[in-house]
Design an enzyme around this catalytic site. Sequence first.
Site, PDB file in Angstrom:
ATOM      1  CB  SER A 139      -0.887   0.004   1.251  1.00 40.33           C
ATOM      2  OG  SER A 139      -1.526   1.254   1.417  1.00 40.33           O
ATOM      3  CE1 TYR A 152      -3.914  -2.047   5.116  1.00 37.65           C
ATOM      4  CE2 TYR A 152      -3.117   0.071   4.329  1.00 37.65           C
ATOM      5  CZ  TYR A 152      -3.615  -1.197   4.073  1.00 37.65           C
ATOM      6  OH  TYR A 152      -3.803  -1.611   2.792  1.00 37.65           O
TER       7      TYR A 152
END
Length: 175
Positions: A139, A152
Amino acid sequence: MNLKGKNVLVTGGGGFGVGEGICRVLLSYGAKVIINERDDHKASIAGKKFPGAFTVVADVSKSSEVEMMFDLLGEKVGVLHGLVNNAGVGLNKPAHEATVHEFEELYDVDMKGVWLMSKFFVNQLLKNANKGNIVNISSVHAHATIPGFALYASAKSAVEGFTRGMAVEIGRAHV
């Protein structure tokens, strides 16, 4: 690119999002796509969207389920040539407010799942003297994150470090 005769396993999201796009592209290049989902409902949705794909239910964060999945795929599909580690969970909450359960679920799927899937994939390549490829989905948060995504971002950074390290380790085996 010609993937005819190549078996490629995609974890998570075969019925929607990034995973759906990955499956569409792989199928368009002739790959035999195997879609892994964590539950029957999601696997059913993916199977309806991609009737030519083989669907398999297993939780990538559980070693026993990953092992059973690879045993089943060895019998039903044969050797896997590609693995796309796409399965993941997100967490949008400041790190100091996250619960232990939220942290564990995030790391169990986003990092442990990538490791387990990669481990079993590489071992089946070595056992069958085959070559293959792994694609690990990360990501932008691994490089530039925003408030609420510290955990995250750290999980996706771990995936990137793992990817580099595993490339060095298995590159020597020429798999």
